[in-house]
Design a protein around this motif. Structure first.
Motif, PDB file in Angstrom:
ATOM      1  N   TRP A 167       2.848   8.688  -1.095  1.00 61.19           N
ATOM      2  CA  TRP A 167       3.528   8.664   0.197  1.00 61.19           C
ATOM      3  C   TRP A 167       3.595   7.229   0.707  1.00 61.19           C
ATOM      4  O   TRP A 167       2.751   6.406   0.378  1.00 61.19           O
ATOM      5  CB  TRP A 167       2.755   9.513   1.213  1.00 61.19           C
ATOM      6  CG  TRP A 167       2.405  10.894   0.747  1.00 61.19           C
ATOM      7  CD1 TRP A 167       1.328  11.249  -0.006  1.00 61.19           C
ATOM      8  CD2 TRP A 167       3.119  12.095   0.987  1.00 61.19           C
ATOM      9  NE1 TRP A 167       1.331  12.603  -0.234  1.00 61.19           N
ATOM     10  CE2 TRP A 167       2.434  13.156   0.369  1.00 61.19           C
ATOM     11  CE3 TRP A 167       4.293  12.383   1.692  1.00 61.19           C
ATOM     12  CZ2 TRP A 167       2.853  14.462   0.425  1.00 61.19           C
ATOM     13  CZ3 TRP A 167       4.712  13.703   1.751  1.00 61.19           C
ATOM     14  CH2 TRP A 167       4.006  14.727   1.112  1.00 61.19           C
ATOM     15  N   SER A 168       4.551   6.950   1.581  1.00 60.23           N
ATOM     16  CA  SER A 168       4.660   5.619   2.170  1.00 60.23           C
ATOM     17  C   SER A 168       3.595   5.375   3.230  1.00 60.23           C
ATOM     18  O   SER A 168       3.298   4.227   3.565  1.00 60.23           O
ATOM     19  CB  SER A 168       6.055   5.413   2.780  1.00 60.23           C
ATOM     20  OG  SER A 168       6.309   6.383   3.785  1.00 60.23           O
ATOM     21  N   SER A 169       2.989   6.456   3.754  1.00 61.12           N
ATOM     22  CA  SER A 169       1.932   6.333   4.762  1.00 61.12           C
ATOM     23  C   SER A 169       1.059   7.583   4.708  1.00 61.12           C
ATOM     24  O   SER A 169       1.418   8.562   4.051  1.00 61.12           O
ATOM     25  CB  SER A 169       2.538   6.168   6.162  1.00 61.12           C
ATOM     26  OG  SER A 169       2.937   7.424   6.672  1.00 61.12           O
ATOM     27  N   PRO A 170      -0.078   7.585   5.416  1.00 61.84           N
ATOM     28  CA  PRO A 170      -0.940   8.778   5.442  1.00 61.84           C
ATOM     29  C   PRO A 170      -0.311   9.973   6.169  1.00 61.84           C
ATOM     30  O   PRO A 170      -0.857  11.064   6.135  1.00 61.84           O
ATOM     31  CB  PRO A 170      -2.199   8.300   6.181  1.00 61.84           C
ATOM     32  CG  PRO A 170      -2.207   6.822   6.027  1.00 61.84           C
ATOM     33  CD  PRO A 170      -0.769   6.422   6.001  1.00 61.84           C
TER      34      PRO A 170
ATOM     35  N   THR B  30       1.816  12.684   5.836  1.00 63.00           N
ATOM     36  CA  THR B  30       2.377  13.346   4.658  1.00 63.00           C
ATOM     37  C   THR B  30       3.468  14.341   5.052  1.00 63.00           C
ATOM     38  O   THR B  30       3.295  15.551   4.957  1.00 63.00           O
ATOM     39  CB  THR B  30       1.268  14.021   3.833  1.00 63.00           C
ATOM     40  OG1 THR B  30       0.568  14.943   4.669  1.00 63.00           O
ATOM     41  CG2 THR B  30       0.303  12.992   3.275  1.00 63.00           C
TER      42      THR B  30
ATOM     43  N   GLN C  98      -3.805   0.033  -2.704  1.00 60.02           N
ATOM     44  CA  GLN C  98      -2.934  -1.132  -2.876  1.00 60.02           C
ATOM     45  C   GLN C  98      -2.440  -1.207  -4.312  1.00 60.02           C
ATOM     46  O   GLN C  98      -3.178  -0.870  -5.250  1.00 60.02           O
ATOM     47  CB  GLN C  98      -3.690  -2.421  -2.561  1.00 60.02           C
ATOM     48  CG  GLN C  98      -3.985  -2.643  -1.117  1.00 60.02           C
ATOM     49  CD  GLN C  98      -4.577  -4.031  -0.869  1.00 60.02           C
ATOM     50  OE1 GLN C  98      -4.911  -4.764  -1.792  1.00 60.02           O
ATOM     51  NE2 GLN C  98      -4.705  -4.382   0.395  1.00 60.02           N
TER      52      GLN C  98
ATOM     53  N   ASN D 202      -6.208   8.834  -0.139  1.00 65.25           N
ATOM     54  CA  ASN D 202      -6.509   7.596   0.556  1.00 65.25           C
ATOM     55  C   ASN D 202      -5.406   6.575   0.284  1.00 65.25           C
ATOM     56  O   ASN D 202      -4.622   6.724  -0.650  1.00 65.25           O
ATOM     57  CB  ASN D 202      -7.858   7.033   0.098  1.00 65.25           C
ATOM     58  CG  ASN D 202      -8.558   6.257   1.195  1.00 65.25           C
ATOM     59  OD1 ASN D 202      -7.929   5.777   2.128  1.00 65.25           O
ATOM     60  ND2 ASN D 202      -9.871   6.124   1.056  1.00 65.25           N
ATOM     61  N   THR D 203      -5.394   5.524   1.066  1.00 60.47           N
ATOM     62  CA  THR D 203      -4.451   4.435   0.875  1.00 60.47           C
ATOM     63  C   THR D 203      -4.925   3.564  -0.288  1.00 60.47           C
ATOM     64  O   THR D 203      -6.116   3.269  -0.399  1.00 60.47           O
ATOM     65  CB  THR D 203      -4.347   3.599   2.165  1.00 60.47           C
ATOM     66  OG1 THR D 203      -3.931   4.466   3.222  1.00 60.47           O
ATOM     67  CG2 THR D 203      -3.349   2.478   2.013  1.00 60.47           C
TER      68      THR D 203
ATOM     69  N   THR E 107       0.813  -1.207   0.000  1.00 57.65           N
ATOM     70  CA  THR E 107       0.000   0.000   0.000  1.00 57.65           C
ATOM     71  C   THR E 107       0.849   1.260   0.000  1.00 57.65           C
ATOM     72  O   THR E 107       1.997   1.266   0.459  1.00 57.65           O
ATOM     73  CB  THR E 107      -0.940   0.045   1.221  1.00 57.65           C
ATOM     74  OG1 THR E 107      -0.147   0.049   2.407  1.00 57.65           O
ATOM     75  CG2 THR E 107      -1.896  -1.139   1.226  1.00 57.65           C
ATOM     76  N   SER E 108       0.252   2.317  -0.530  1.00 63.04           N
ATOM     77  CA  SER E 108       0.809   3.664  -0.497  1.00 63.04           C
ATOM     78  C   SER E 108      -0.355   4.617  -0.261  1.00 63.04           C
ATOM     79  O   SER E 108      -1.508   4.301  -0.575  1.00 63.04           O
ATOM     80  CB  SER E 108       1.480   4.029  -1.821  1.00 63.04           C
ATOM     81  OG  SER E 108       2.551   3.165  -2.109  1.00 63.04           O
ATOM     82  N   PHE E 109      -0.057   5.774   0.265  1.00 62.77           N
ATOM     83  CA  PHE E 109      -1.070   6.819   0.415  1.00 62.77           C
ATOM     84  C   PHE E 109      -0.967   7.703  -0.821  1.00 62.77           C
ATOM     85  O   PHE E 109       0.082   8.278  -1.099  1.00 62.77           O
ATOM     86  CB  PHE E 109      -0.839   7.630   1.690  1.00 62.77           C
ATOM     87  CG  PHE E 109      -1.917   8.631   1.962  1.00 62.77           C
ATOM     88  CD1 PHE E 109      -3.136   8.223   2.486  1.00 62.77           C
ATOM     89  CD2 PHE E 109      -1.722   9.972   1.692  1.00 62.77           C
ATOM     90  CE1 PHE E 109      -4.139   9.141   2.737  1.00 62.77           C
ATOM     91  CE2 PHE E 109      -2.717  10.904   1.937  1.00 62.77           C
ATOM     92  CZ  PHE E 109      -3.928  10.487   2.462  1.00 62.77           C
TER      93      PHE E 109
ATOM     94  N   ASN F 156       8.371  10.815   4.056  1.00 66.04           N
ATOM     95  CA  ASN F 156       7.506   9.723   3.588  1.00 66.04           C
ATOM     96  C   ASN F 156       7.148   9.834   2.108  1.00 66.04           C
ATOM     97  O   ASN F 156       6.448   8.981   1.580  1.00 66.04           O
ATOM     98  CB  ASN F 156       6.225   9.664   4.424  1.00 66.04           C
ATOM     99  CG  ASN F 156       6.491   9.221   5.848  1.00 66.04           C
ATOM    100  OD1 ASN F 156       7.545   8.668   6.153  1.00 66.04           O
ATOM    101  ND2 ASN F 156       5.541   9.475   6.733  1.00 66.04           N
TER     102      ASN F 156
END
Length: 170
Positions: free
Chosen positions: A144-147, A149, A121, A118-119, A100-102, A153
């Motif tokens: 981004w790697s996560s939400p 920001t 896949q 949103n995240t 997953t990525s954001f 990331n």
């Protein structure tokens, strides 16, 4: 009507004997080709991937993207460099199915229009829209790697022209 007999060939006819080396002047040509393809979705091999391209004739109300991940050099589009720009950070977005990525998609005039945040896949589709309005002429997609920001990331950011004054194939 009668025709003329064939003319003599410019070289000797082939023989059944094998030669050990070619005759005459040689120009060597060495080619090394490497193709790396990972089929996704319904495709079972790279030869079965069907790329559908539909001509865009008016500014869209919504766009559906399939998230494949990967670095900018994997992008397949026909927009000139002033209409499509992509920048990777670190190793870029993941490419493994299910990772997953954001993904955040905004206008480029200041990011006041958020089309998607949103995240997602790898392998999934997501929609960008601002109903009932048409999408802006240019979009910014940041992955981004996560939400969370924050700059550390950020994996990739790209800007593309989305108005259809230039046909859009991403």
């Amino acid at each position: 009507p009668p025709t003329n007999p064939p003319t003599e060939p410019p070289t000797e006819p082939p023989t059944d004997e094998l030669s050990t080396s070619p005759t005459g002047a040689l120009d060597n040509c060495f080619v090394d080709v490497v193709v790396d393809c990972t089929p996704r979705g319904q495709a079972t091999d790279c030869g079965s991937i069907i790329v559908t391209r539909t001509r865009c004739e008016s500014r869209p109300l919504a766009m559906v993207f399939k998230y494949n991940g990967g670095k900018c050099d994997q992008s397949d589009n026909i927009q000139p460099p002033d209409l499509f720009q992509c920048f990777d950070f670190g190793d870029g977005p993941p490419t493994q199915l299910g990772e997953t990525s954001f993904v955040q998609v905004t206008d480029i005039k200041g990011g006041s229009i958020v089309y998607h945040a949103n995240t997602v896949q790898v392998g999934d589709e997501y929609t960008v829209a601002d109903a009932p309005f048409e999408v802006d002429a240019n979009m910014n997609v940041t992955i981004w790697s996560s939400p969370v920001t924050i700059p550390e990331n950020m994996l990739q950011t790209l800007v593309f022209h989305s108005s259809c004054s230039q046909n859009l194939f991403l």
